[in-house]
Design a protein around this motif. Structure first.
Motif, PDB file in Angstrom:
ATOM      1  N   GLN A   1       0.779  -1.173   0.029  1.00 21.88           N
ATOM      2  CA  GLN A   1      -0.024   0.102   0.129  1.00 21.88           C
ATOM      3  C   GLN A   1       0.918   1.291   0.003  1.00 21.88           C
ATOM      4  O   GLN A   1       0.511   1.956  -0.642  1.00 21.88           O
ATOM      5  N   PHE A   2       1.999   1.154   0.722  1.00 19.94           N
ATOM      6  CA  PHE A   2       2.690   2.554   0.721  1.00 19.94           C
ATOM      7  C   PHE A   2       3.445   2.545  -0.847  1.00 19.94           C
ATOM      8  O   PHE A   2       3.747   3.462  -1.234  1.00 19.94           O
ATOM      9  N   GLY A   3       3.823   1.421  -1.243  1.00 17.52           N
ATOM     10  CA  GLY A   3       4.155   1.382  -2.539  1.00 17.52           C
ATOM     11  C   GLY A   3       3.356   1.950  -3.725  1.00 17.52           C
ATOM     12  O   GLY A   3       3.897   2.594  -4.516  1.00 17.52           O
ATOM     13  N   VAL A   4       2.397   1.759  -3.715  1.00 18.61           N
ATOM     14  CA  VAL A   4       1.153   2.521  -4.482  1.00 18.61           C
ATOM     15  C   VAL A   4       0.821   3.937  -4.192  1.00 18.61           C
ATOM     16  O   VAL A   4       0.014   4.552  -4.867  1.00 18.61           O
ATOM     17  N   GLY A   5       1.350   4.424  -3.181  1.00 23.11           N
ATOM     18  CA  GLY A   5       1.066   5.764  -2.671  1.00 23.11           C
ATOM     19  C   GLY A   5      -0.112   5.828  -1.751  1.00 23.11           C
ATOM     20  O   GLY A   5      -0.554   6.984  -1.426  1.00 23.11           O
ATOM     21  N   ASN A   6      -0.687   4.836  -1.428  1.00 23.43           N
ATOM     22  CA  ASN A   6      -1.997   4.810  -0.321  1.00 23.43           C
ATOM     23  C   ASN A   6      -1.257   5.083   1.034  1.00 23.43           C
ATOM     24  O   ASN A   6      -1.628   4.038   2.010  1.00 23.43           O
ATOM     25  N   TYR A   7      -0.804   6.131   1.372  1.00 24.53           N
ATOM     26  CA  TYR A   7      -0.356   6.537   2.452  1.00 24.53           C
ATOM     27  C   TYR A   7      -1.261   6.471   3.821  1.00 24.53           C
ATOM     28  O   TYR A   7      -1.062   5.923   4.954  1.00 24.53           O
ATOM     29  N   GLY A   8      -2.378   7.055   3.804  1.00 21.75           N
ATOM     30  CA  GLY A   8      -3.431   7.137   4.679  1.00 21.75           C
ATOM     31  C   GLY A   8      -3.777   5.673   5.072  1.00 21.75           C
ATOM     32  O   GLY A   8      -3.963   5.429   6.304  1.00 21.75           O
ATOM     33  N   TYR A   9      -4.057   4.967   4.100  1.00 29.12           N
ATOM     34  CA  TYR A   9      -4.555   3.655   4.257  1.00 29.12           C
ATOM     35  C   TYR A   9      -3.576   2.855   5.008  1.00 29.12           C
ATOM     36  O   TYR A   9      -3.879   2.101   5.649  1.00 29.12           O
ATOM     37  N   ALA A  10      -2.414   2.995   4.548  1.00 31.75           N
ATOM     38  CA  ALA A  10      -1.303   1.960   4.904  1.00 31.75           C
ATOM     39  C   ALA A  10      -0.932   2.515   6.249  1.00 31.75           C
ATOM     40  O   ALA A  10      -0.550   1.716   7.146  1.00 31.75           O
ATOM     41  N   GLY A  11      -0.975   4.066   6.592  1.00 31.51           N
ATOM     42  CA  GLY A  11      -0.705   4.369   8.104  1.00 31.51           C
ATOM     43  C   GLY A  11      -1.977   3.718   9.070  1.00 31.51           C
ATOM     44  O   GLY A  11      -1.465   3.137  10.198  1.00 31.51           O
ATOM     45  N   ALA A  12      -3.074   3.345   8.565  1.00 35.37           N
ATOM     46  CA  ALA A  12      -3.959   2.859   9.352  1.00 35.37           C
ATOM     47  C   ALA A  12      -3.735   1.374   9.655  1.00 35.37           C
ATOM     48  O   ALA A  12      -3.775   0.811  10.722  1.00 35.37           O
ATOM     49  N   ALA A  13      -3.368   0.814   8.626  1.00 29.35           N
ATOM     50  CA  ALA A  13      -3.009  -0.749   8.718  1.00 29.35           C
ATOM     51  C   ALA A  13      -1.842  -0.932   9.624  1.00 29.35           C
ATOM     52  O   ALA A  13      -1.839  -1.842  10.518  1.00 29.35           O
ATOM     53  N   SER A  14      -0.630   0.091   9.585  1.00 27.62           N
ATOM     54  CA  SER A  14       0.352   0.158  10.326  1.00 27.62           C
ATOM     55  C   SER A  14       0.031   0.207  11.738  1.00 27.62           C
ATOM     56  O   SER A  14       0.858  -0.265  12.631  1.00 27.62           O
ATOM     57  N   THR A  15      -0.738   1.194  12.091  1.00 33.17           N
ATOM     58  CA  THR A  15      -1.262   1.540  13.441  1.00 33.17           C
ATOM     59  C   THR A  15      -1.971   0.321  14.237  1.00 33.17           C
ATOM     60  O   THR A  15      -1.737   0.027  15.161  1.00 33.17           O
ATOM     61  N   VAL A  16      -2.845  -0.326  13.182  1.00 29.56           N
ATOM     62  CA  VAL A  16      -3.389  -1.682  13.850  1.00 29.56           C
ATOM     63  C   VAL A  16      -2.492  -2.766  14.245  1.00 29.56           C
ATOM     64  O   VAL A  16      -2.329  -3.207  15.338  1.00 29.56           O
ATOM     65  N   LEU A  17      -1.487  -2.833  13.350  1.00 33.96           N
ATOM     66  CA  LEU A  17      -0.342  -3.749  13.318  1.00 33.96           C
ATOM     67  C   LEU A  17       0.503  -3.561  14.762  1.00 33.96           C
ATOM     68  O   LEU A  17       0.760  -4.437  15.517  1.00 33.96           O
ATOM     69  N   PHE A  18       0.943  -2.313  14.867  1.00 34.16           N
ATOM     70  CA  PHE A  18       1.288  -1.887  16.040  1.00 34.16           C
ATOM     71  C   PHE A  18       0.796  -2.252  17.374  1.00 34.16           C
ATOM     72  O   PHE A  18       1.392  -2.608  18.297  1.00 34.16           O
ATOM     73  N   THR A  19      -0.628  -1.838  17.343  1.00 34.41           N
ATOM     74  CA  THR A  19      -1.522  -1.987  18.542  1.00 34.41           C
ATOM     75  C   THR A  19      -1.475  -3.413  18.889  1.00 34.41           C
ATOM     76  O   THR A  19      -1.418  -3.782  20.031  1.00 34.41           O
ATOM     77  N   VAL A  20      -1.546  -4.308  17.984  1.00 31.64           N
ATOM     78  CA  VAL A  20      -1.857  -5.803  18.225  1.00 31.64           C
ATOM     79  C   VAL A  20      -0.366  -6.201  18.594  1.00 31.64           C
ATOM     80  O   VAL A  20      -0.250  -7.206  19.614  1.00 31.64           O
ATOM     81  N   ILE A  21       0.729  -5.913  18.110  1.00 30.00           N
ATOM     82  CA  ILE A  21       1.986  -6.127  18.612  1.00 30.00           C
ATOM     83  C   ILE A  21       2.391  -5.871  20.070  1.00 30.00           C
ATOM     84  O   ILE A  21       2.763  -6.747  20.854  1.00 30.00           O
TER      85      ILE A  21
END
Length: 309
Positions: free
Chosen positions: A275-295
């Motif tokens: 998602q970061f590679g195709v430029g969806n920064y906001g969506y990728a940021g949400a997915a990263s935040t969820v992954l960080f919270t789960v970890i």
């Protein structure tokens, strides 16, 4: 008649405030490089990523930041309806639940064998051999295993062919792609657990084993009653350390399968990377935040359960 007089307690010694402040300031000077690096390269990007998750920021908006709109939790709701992200989350859970016990089990078995002196060669030789893949580049290991698992020229299928077994197309079959990566990861990672557990085994007092042997405990009983309880804190450390790393596995599927076939090896980190590679920064940021919270939640849960036991 003598009159008893109550003596005043001695005055407390003056606190050397300047000395304390001087030592405290000197300590901050020493840790300042780490604090700066942590704030710039870890904490800063983390906060920026969380902020991006509430916007519709894309790569085309970098030149015009005023075009970015705040969308609230829209990206998080989109995650719940994204089939690829759900498959990536499921693959990550399966990967952690299988690779984690396999890695720690192999590390514990190797540590016990080395500690028992079963190997005729010096233990340092096996420590180096088992630990070497762990310090080797993940990219190099993944490329080597990709060649080993080639369906036609790979060494694994050639060895199976010697005994009359036709090997599958390991990395292009949905049924074998993820297990192949799990086996490779466990092989590469168990050396770290072995070194840590071996050090812990060598610190267990021999008197405990002697007392258990006097009580009539066999080898398995001594392992269950003496070794495992003594290794519990170290096993907790290995579990937390490995699970945090496995939740973020990225290089292995990126190099070996690109997430295929049909997203069978797509991990959460690889999906976010895409998602970061195709430029969806906001969506990728949400997915990263969820992954960080789960970890973080998983690490806290493991630590609490481990301390209770």
């Amino acid at each position: 008649m003598a009159v008893l007089t109550r003596q005043a307690p001695p005055a407390p010694a003056p606190v050397k405030v300047r000395g304390v402040l001087r030592r405290s300031g000197l300590g901050w000077v020493f840790i300042a490089p780490f604090v700066v690096l942590f704030a710039v390269f870890y904490l800063g990007p983390l906060l920026v990523g969380i902020g991006m998750s509430f916007t519709d920021l894309r790569s085309t908006d970098v030149a015009d930041p005023l075009a970015v709109d705040v969308v609230g939790v829209e990206n998080y709701l989109r995650l719940m309806n994204d089939g690829a992200m759900r498959r990536a989350a499921l693959n990550t859970v399966v990967f952690v639940l299988t690779a984690l016990p396999l890695t720690i089990g192999l590390g514990l078995a190797a540590a016990v064998l080395l500690n028992s002196g079963i190997a005729r060669l010096p233990a340092a030789f096996f420590r180096l051999g088992y630990y070497l893949p762990n310090v080797t580049s993940i990219i190099g290991v993944a490329v080597a295993w990709k060649f080993l698992l080639e369906p036609e020229a790979g060494l694994v299928n050639r060895l199976l062919g010697l005994v009359g077994v036709e090997g599958p197309n390991w990395l292009d079959d949905e049924a074998t792609a993820l297990p192949s990566i799990i086996v490779m990861t466990a092989w590469r990672s168990f050396g770290f657990d072995m070194v840590v557990l071996l050090a812990a085994l060598q610190s267990i007092p021999k008197e405990l084993y002697e007392a258990a042997a006097v009580d009539g405990a066999g080898r398995w009983a001594r392992f269950h009653a003496v070794t495992l309880p003594s290794l519990r804190p170290v096993l907790l450390f290995c579990t937390v350390y490995s699970s945090v790393g496995f939740m973020q596995f990225l290089e292995e599927p990126l190099v070996m399968t690109r997430g295929g076939p049909l997203n069978a090896t797509l991990s959460a980190s690889l999906a976010i990377f895409g998602q970061f590679g195709v430029g969806n920064y906001g969506y990728a940021g949400a997915a990263s935040t969820v992954l960080f919270t789960v970890i973080v939640a998983l690490a806290v849960l493991q630590l609490r359960l481990g301390r209770r036991r």
